[in-house]
Design an enzyme around this catalytic site. Structure first.
Site, mmCIF file in Angstrom:
data_model
loop_
_atom_site.group_PDB
_atom_site.id
_atom_site.type_symbol
_atom_site.label_atom_id
_atom_site.label_comp_id
_atom_site.label_asym_id
_atom_site.label_seq_id
_atom_site.Cartn_x
_atom_site.Cartn_y
_atom_site.Cartn_z
ATOM 1 N N TYR A 127 22.833 27.855 28.109
ATOM 2 C CA TYR A 127 21.479 27.742 28.642
ATOM 3 C C TYR A 127 20.479 27.354 27.562
ATOM 4 C CZ TYR A 127 17.575 28.920 31.781
ATOM 5 O OH TYR A 127 16.461 28.872 32.584
ATOM 6 N N SER A 132 28.970 30.675 28.800
ATOM 7 C CA SER A 132 27.740 31.111 29.445
ATOM 8 C C SER A 132 27.371 30.128 30.563
ATOM 9 C CB SER A 132 26.633 31.269 28.412
ATOM 10 O OG SER A 132 25.504 31.911 28.959
ATOM 11 N N GLN A 133 26.202 29.479 30.499
ATOM 12 C CA GLN A 133 25.892 28.467 31.502
ATOM 13 C C GLN A 133 26.995 27.408 31.551
ATOM 14 O OE1 GLN A 133 21.964 25.971 32.337
ATOM 15 N NE2 GLN A 133 23.081 25.091 30.623
ATOM 16 N N ASP A 156 27.966 42.781 27.440
ATOM 17 C CA ASP A 156 27.157 41.594 27.705
ATOM 18 C C ASP A 156 26.208 41.846 28.863
ATOM 19 O OD1 ASP A 156 26.116 39.088 28.168
ATOM 20 O OD2 ASP A 156 28.052 38.073 28.340
ATOM 21 N N HIS A 165 26.776 39.071 24.456
ATOM 22 C CA HIS A 165 26.905 37.725 25.002
ATOM 23 C C HIS A 165 27.556 36.740 24.028
ATOM 24 C CE1 HIS A 165 26.261 34.830 28.076
ATOM 25 N NE2 HIS A 165 25.462 34.059 27.345
#
Length: 330
Positions: free
Chosen positions: A92, A188-189, A275, A304
């Site tokens: 992100y 992640s994203q 996370d 994360h």
């Protein structure tokens, strides 16, 4: 940081019901048909960079709406024959950054296509160069998670997921790439985007490396954590009080659980139990619903960042097993 979600034993069994929209398959079939009406038109522009062992080119291709999507294409120099290719999706707010930051997979014998995420790269310290020219003009909070949230046709991630599919299609026709050995990877994203691609075009890839994937279980993520990008949805609903069900109805078209249930390619997930940005239960929800062969790496004391460089090393080994059947990494 501390443990805040379910115990690991419960996470391994966590399979929340999938309340997917009735038009889910129709929506995505039509969306991809519309995108493919535009010529893919991949263009490589060689770059003069101080790297002796790889060739670097800027790549552009037509994504959603025919919009030009940028990225890097990096491949080992003087390699013989067709190479497997890793298509990489970004976290992100990240952009594609600089070509020398993407040398791990080329060093391991892969071509690599790094896709810019449209509109992002302005706040992460990793610059991007691809705009997002589309938009509904509907109300939103700063960020991307509520952009176009009034309807699935207008939602930001409709455009991003299409761009990501088209990136795989572009990689398949780039010079020197073996179209039968494409792997998708992201964290992640980027992991959430990869999960969508695995569900939308499983026939085009041979594997998926999905680290701490986001864009899964939107409602649960907003209910148990107020950290990270999903907090944008929380902030939006704080003022759009009457729109809760409508909002999660739209987000149902983009929930990674539904793509996981349609994905059949071998996948390697990772999850970090501390996370708060991508809560472990949301990652396990995608993993447990995943329809293809799968494994998951659990990092008990990480947030994360997940497994960081250790996870990347394991992913490189997994990619070589998928692409080369490399016995040295079994």
């Amino acid at each position: 940081m501390a443990l805040f979600d379910m115990p690991l034993a419960d996470l391994r069994d966590f399979m929340p019901p999938r309340a997917e929209p009735e038009r889910f398959d129709e929506f995505w079939q039509k969306t991809l048909e519309q995108a493919r009406a535009h010529p893919l038109d991949p263009v490589l522009t060689p770059q003069d960079v101080p790297l002796d062992l790889v060739d670097v080119a800027e790549v552009t291709f037509s994504g959603y709406g025919g919009h030009r999507i940028g990225g890097w294409f990096v491949r080992p120099r003087d390699s013989a024959g067709l190479l497997p290719c890793v298509v990489r999706y970004l976290g992100y707010t990240m952009g594609r950054g600089h070509a020398h930051e993407w040398l791990a997979y080329p060093a391991a014998g892969f071509a690599t296509l790094v896709m810019d995420t449209r509109g992002q790269g302005g706040g992460s310290g990793v610059p991007g160069y691809t705009p997002d020219p589309a938009g509904s003009g509907s109300p939103e909070v700063p960020g991307f998670l509520t952009r176009g949230l009034s309807a699935p046709e207008d939602y930001y991630y409709r455009r991003v997921y299409v761009d990501a599919v088209r990136a795989v299609e572009a990689a398949a026709v780039l010079p020197g790439v073996d179209a039968t050995r494409i792997i998708i990877a992201g964290g992640s994203q980027g992991g959430g985007i990869g999960l969508a691609v695995a569900g939308l075009v499983p026939e085009m890839v041979i594997g998926a490396l999905l680290d701490v994937p986001s864009l899964v279980c939107f409602r649960r993520a907003t209910e148990i954590s107020n950290v990270g990008s999903r907090a944008e949805i929380t902030e939006y609903l704080r003022t759009h009080r009457r729109d809760v069900e409508e909002v999660f109805g739209v987000l149902g078209y983009f929930d990674g659980m539904h793509f996981a249930a349609r994905a059949t390619v071998p996948a390697r997930f990772s999850v970090a139990l501390m996370d708060q940005i991508c809560p472990p239960s949301t990652v396990f929800a995608a993993y447990n619903h995943y329809a293809g062969p799968k494994e998951i790496r659990v990092w008990p004391y990480n947030g994360h960042e997940g497994g960081g460089g250790e996870q990347e090393a394991e992913n490189l080994a997994a990619a070589r097993r998928l692409a080369f059947g490399d016995p040295a990494t079994r």
